[in-house]
Design a protein around this motif. Structure first.
Motif, mmCIF file in Angstrom:
data_model
loop_
_atom_site.group_PDB
_atom_site.id
_atom_site.type_symbol
_atom_site.label_atom_id
_atom_site.label_comp_id
_atom_site.label_asym_id
_atom_site.label_seq_id
_atom_site.Cartn_x
_atom_site.Cartn_y
_atom_site.Cartn_z
ATOM 1 N N GLY A 22 -0.302 2.388 -3.241
ATOM 2 C CA GLY A 22 -1.579 2.948 -2.806
ATOM 3 C C GLY A 22 -1.864 4.326 -3.379
ATOM 4 N N GLY A 23 -3.099 4.781 -3.158
ATOM 5 C CA GLY A 23 -3.542 6.067 -3.685
ATOM 6 C C GLY A 23 -2.699 7.223 -3.187
ATOM 7 N N SER A 24 -2.191 7.129 -1.936
ATOM 8 C CA SER A 24 -1.274 8.161 -1.457
ATOM 9 C C SER A 24 0.096 7.525 -1.234
ATOM 10 N N GLY A 25 0.380 6.484 -1.987
ATOM 11 C CA GLY A 25 1.650 5.782 -1.847
ATOM 12 C C GLY A 25 2.750 6.446 -2.665
ATOM 13 N N ASN A 68 2.295 9.443 -5.374
ATOM 14 C CA ASN A 68 2.766 10.750 -4.934
ATOM 15 C C ASN A 68 3.751 11.331 -5.934
ATOM 16 N N ARG A 85 1.761 12.483 -8.945
ATOM 17 C CA ARG A 85 0.999 13.683 -8.629
ATOM 18 C C ARG A 85 1.910 14.895 -8.595
ATOM 19 N N GLN A 102 0.821 -1.206 0.000
ATOM 20 C CA GLN A 102 0.000 0.000 0.000
ATOM 21 C C GLN A 102 0.856 1.257 0.000
ATOM 22 N N GLN A 103 1.957 1.207 0.773
ATOM 23 C CA GLN A 103 2.841 2.371 0.816
ATOM 24 C C GLN A 103 3.434 2.664 -0.555
ATOM 25 N N ILE A 116 -4.204 -0.294 -5.733
ATOM 26 C CA ILE A 116 -4.772 -0.819 -4.487
ATOM 27 C C ILE A 116 -6.184 -0.240 -4.358
ATOM 28 N N GLN A 141 -12.007 -4.550 2.746
ATOM 29 C CA GLN A 141 -12.822 -3.350 2.785
ATOM 30 C C GLN A 141 -12.575 -2.439 1.585
ATOM 31 N N ALA A 142 -11.345 -2.410 1.113
ATOM 32 C CA ALA A 142 -11.011 -1.492 0.039
ATOM 33 C C ALA A 142 -11.616 -1.918 -1.293
ATOM 34 N N VAL A 143 -11.846 -3.213 -1.491
ATOM 35 C CA VAL A 143 -12.311 -3.663 -2.811
ATOM 36 C C VAL A 143 -13.701 -4.273 -2.764
#
Lengths: 526, 325
Positions: free
Chosen positions: B157-160, B164, B167, B153-154, B177, B265-267
């Motif tokens: 992930g979306g903020s991984g 980052n 972005r 995830q790190q 993820i 939970q995420a998927v």
């Protein structure tokens, strides 16, 4: 727990895995008399409606409130979940040794990591190996039958004025005792938490002030706008750590789990505005103001994001306030606040009260001959805030586990480690508000509580027992959470909610309703 | 007389021991092997106490089991607990479907991975480099799933890390993820990353068993490396591959409870619910131990059938399999 909490499941919002026992049919007759135990007067007094007593400092020179030694010299065996890491063993733990000495009976605690608790409890019960005293969180179906089989009926010792023999236990609020009464008998001692199990939305006021957005939103549209302003993915910052579903549901004034009108029960899921709340949740996720990893992360991660300012707002229990404040002390300019949910279309929302207890503590039937000793020990452990006993229990030995700064105890490294042996899930005194971070921190939370409590909505199923809820409630809730999750993340349409509710009603909901209605009628006629 | 002379000599083994051993009675055999049996005894006792006796606990699959009543006093419920399997509940069928999909993916992608890595490592000439690579590959095996999931995830992930970076440089982000379409890919990659290195150990041991002189002889005959792999290495590995595949079939319905429950939970349950998580969400959570035991029992039976069938098949192709019949 965090995974569950993230979606704001109404019945699972206390900090245990299964939620506190609800109690059943607590006829007034058996409830212990409430006798307030005044020790230290509060700097910011609480209210009968639930606002917690606030203290700026720990009262200086706390007085002893018990006499003699409560124990009988023989060890008391205990089983409970560990709130944190398992503490150092007694022979390497000065605090635990001193606690045993003061109690006059060694507490032989079988600590269990909270993640393994329900399995450990089930196997211990099955093996008929329960110790003298054990913690319970409503883990087993047919909870009252289990209590009848294994736990000692404490009614003769605690009901009515009998409790006055144990003044610290008499100081536990009546609402908490309701959660320990099953089949009309007192089967345990509550671990009272007052309103601190309620979920609130925390804000990093310092960050919002920097952004010039430190306004309190007045509607859902306003809240969404605030979230947009606070979000800046380029700076790795999102407005929300996780989706604050409780907060959104409070905006739509939805019932706190079950609600009763004229003896008829209806559930949050069935409420006409539930779909509006889900739609709002979906909008927040779709607007990308929630951390993109929120649904793949747990509450512990959310806390870290909030601490680091990666999340500007986070939903957590009121009891998490002290922790945020303590960790925030290392962040320059750290300031946090909380406010009640506004109405979705303006006006006021509501505030869902959490369960009044963390869990209950039962005494083994087989330990009946020592019940008074055990109650004396538990009474000692429930000594209220501001007493010498409480100071020792919470902070340990002066000079070893803590150093005094004024009258505030500051934990040493040794103390931080040893204090994990504090048997927090045995009993406790009513919640108080004390943050060793000075006056402003205490005032901030007290103000938040004063704003929240007038909007409080109880779960009307509290104090009532439903066999179906006990047997199938958790599974069906899990299924509904999965559906909520799918909807807010856009994998299913909001309109799919109706079919989910129908299934829930068929599998558990309708039966639970009938059982609660019956229990409610029974309680009022009793 | 002359006829017997012309007959070809019998194979070596039969020559050594032309007449079969006299059959010994059970008691005689016990007496003969008493020392060996004494050595085995502690192990047998352990297996009895911790494996076989607990098997009796499976009776709770036929009970409305309540821990406080115990096995002796819980109500018998016949096959009620099994209804969750056979009543055609769409949630259960979905879990079964996902389990089979993930099992198939693991058979195709996860199972051969260590064989390939073992071959690769084996072809490295420098022992030192091989040991370093091996150690690095082993390491992830010792991380718990919580850590592995967090690491993925790190990074993904979306903020991984990757997102980052994208972005910060003005690119669109990748949804990996939490993207339910990529879920099976992600979890298969996680398993490969975590356990491939560890699983090479057995194959490397088997590779070390192959007679070096075979390679030398083939080299003299002008065989290329590829032909050596095909005609010497792989046949040398064949029995261990088949053995491990059969054992793998035995737990094919167990596809990583912890790994999945951490990421459900995420998927959503649609793609991530498998038999084990279904049992957890519908059995353990509500204290429905009987249901959990029932599904576990059926899973165990299916696994036994799969192993026995695969073993028969192995015998059919002349392999030893897990045991000799």
């Amino acid at each position: 727990m965090g995974v569950i909490a993230a979606i704001g499941a109404p019945a699972l919002t206390s900090c245990g895995d299964g939620g506190a026992p609800a109690g059943t049919n607590a006829g007034q007759a058996v409830l212990p008399t409430f006798v307030k135990f005044p020790v230290a007067s509060a700097d910011l007094p609480g209210t009968n409606e639930g606002v917690t007593d606030g203290y700026f400092t720990y009262p200086a020179n706390p007085p002893r409130v018990t006499t003699g030694v409560p124990g009988d010299g023989k060890p008391i065996t205990v089983m409970m979940p560990a709130a944190n890491a398992i503490p150092p063993a007694t022979d390497q733990n000065a605090y635990a040794q001193e606690l045993n000495r003061r109690l006059g009976s060694e507490l032989k605690v079988a600590w269990t990591p909270s993640a393994d608790w329900s399995q450990k409890l089930a196997t211990t019960i099955a093996g008929d190996q329960l110790p003298d005293v054990f913690n319970l969180q409503n883990e087993t179906p047919d909870f009252p039958a289990m209590l009848e089989a294994k736990a000692l009926d404490l009614t003769p010792y605690l009901a009515g004025d009998a409790i006055k023999k144990y003044p610290a236990l008499a100081n536990i609020p009546t609402d908490s005792w309701r959660g320990a009464v099953f089949n009309g008998k007192i089967f345990g001692l509550p671990i009272p938490r007052g309103i601190t199990t309620s979920r609130i939305l925390y804000r990093r006021e310092d960050i919002l002030e920097q952004l010039g957005a430190a306004t309190v939103p007045s509607s859902f549209a306003d809240f969404l706008e605030l979230c947009r302003i606070a979000t800046d993915p380029g700076k790795n910052r999102w407005a929300l750590a996780g989706l604050p579903l409780t907060f959104i549901q409070e905006m739509y004034e939805l019932p706190n789990n079950w609600t009763e009108t004229d003896g008829n029960f209806s559930h949050l899921f069935e409420h006409e505005h539930m779909k509006d709340a889900l739609e709002s949740g979906r909008q927040l996720v779709a607007s990308k103001v929630v951390n993109p990893d929120a649904f793949a992360s747990a509450q512990a991660q959310y806390k870290k994001w909030f601490d680091a300012g990666t999340a500007v707002m986070v939903e957590d229990s009121l009891s998490a306030w002290q922790g945020f404040q303590r960790r925030g002390a290392t962040v320059p300019g750290f300031k946090m606040a909380a406010h009640p949910a506004p109405g979705a279309e303006g006006g006021k929302g509501v505030f869902w009260l959490g369960k009044p207890n963390h869990s209950i503590t039962a005494i083994n039937k087989k330990a009946a001959d020592r019940v008074e000793t055990i109650l004396n020990v538990l009474n000692w452990l429930s000594s209220p805030f501001g007493s010498e006993e409480d100071m020792f229990r919470q902070y340990g030995i002066a000079g070893t586990d803590y150093e005094l700064n004024g009258s505030d105890p500051i934990m040493t490294d040794q103390g931080t480690l040893e204090i994990k042996a504090n048997p927090v899930y045995l009993t406790g005194s009513p919640a108080t508000l004390y943050i060793s971070q000075g006056e402003d921190a205490v005032r901030a939370r007290h103000e938040a509580e004063e704003a929240l409590v007038p909007l409080a909505v109880k779960d009307d199923s509290n104090g009532l027992y439903s066999a179906t809820a006990s047997r199938a409630g958790a599974q069906q809730l899990k299924a509904m959470e999965a559906l909520q999750n799918d909807i807010v993340q856009g994998r299913k349409a909001v309109s799919d909610w109706d079919a989910g509710v129908k299934e829930w009603q068929a599998k558990a909901g309708d039966k639970m309703r009938l059982e609660y209605e019956e229990a409610f009628m029974h309680m009022n006629n009793a | 007389m002359s006829l017997t002379k012309i007959r070809p000599s019998p194979p070596l083994e039969t020559m050594k021991d032309p007449s079969p051993r006299p059959t010994l009675s059970l008691w005689e055999r016990i007496k003969r092997d008493k020392l060996l049996l004494a050595f085995a005894l502690p192990g047998i006792i352990l297996i009895l106490i911790f494996q076989y006796i607990p098997l009796l606990g499976n009776v709770i699959a036929f009970q409305d089991y309540q821990p406080f009543l115990g096995i002796m006093h819980s109500r018998w419920s016949g096959f009620d607990n099994f209804s969750v399997i056979f009543n055609g509940d769409p949630a259960f069928l979905n879990a079964l479907k996902n389990t089979l999909i993930i099992t198939a993916l693991q058979a195709v992608f996860v199972f051969p991975a260590p064989i390939l890595i073992a071959l690769l490592l084996n072809s490295l000439l420098s022992n030192k480099i091989r040991q370093i690579v091996q150690s690095i590959l082993y390491l992830p095996h010792f991380l718990s799933w919580v850590i592995v999931v967090a690491v993925f995830q790190q990074i993904l992930g979306g903020s991984g890390m990757i997102n980052n970076y994208l972005r910060a440089n003005g690119h669109d982000t990748l949804s990996i993820i939490g993207n339910s379409e990529l879920f099976t890919t992600v979890i298969t990659s996680q398993v490969i990353w975590k356990d491939t290195g560890w699983a090479t150990i057995l194959f490397l041991a088997a590779l070390a068993q192959i007679d070096r002189s075979l390679y030398e002889a083939s080299a003299v005959d002008g065989a290329s490396r590829w032909r050596q792999t095909w005609h010497i290495t792989l046949p040398g590995l064949r029995s261990i591959i088949i053995l491990l595949f059969i054992l793998k079939l035995g737990d094919s319905l167990t596809v990583g409870f912890e790994q999945l429950v951490l990421q459900q939970q995420a998927v959503g349950l649609g793609v991530s619910e498998v038999l084990d998580t279904y049992v957890f969400n519908n059995g353990i959570i509500g204290g429905a131990w009987g249901v959990a035991a029932a599904v576990g029992l059926v899973k165990g039976l299916v696994s036994v059938v799969l192993v026995l069938a695969a073993n028969k098949l192995a015998h059919f192709f002349g392999e030893e399999g897990v045991y000799k019949s």
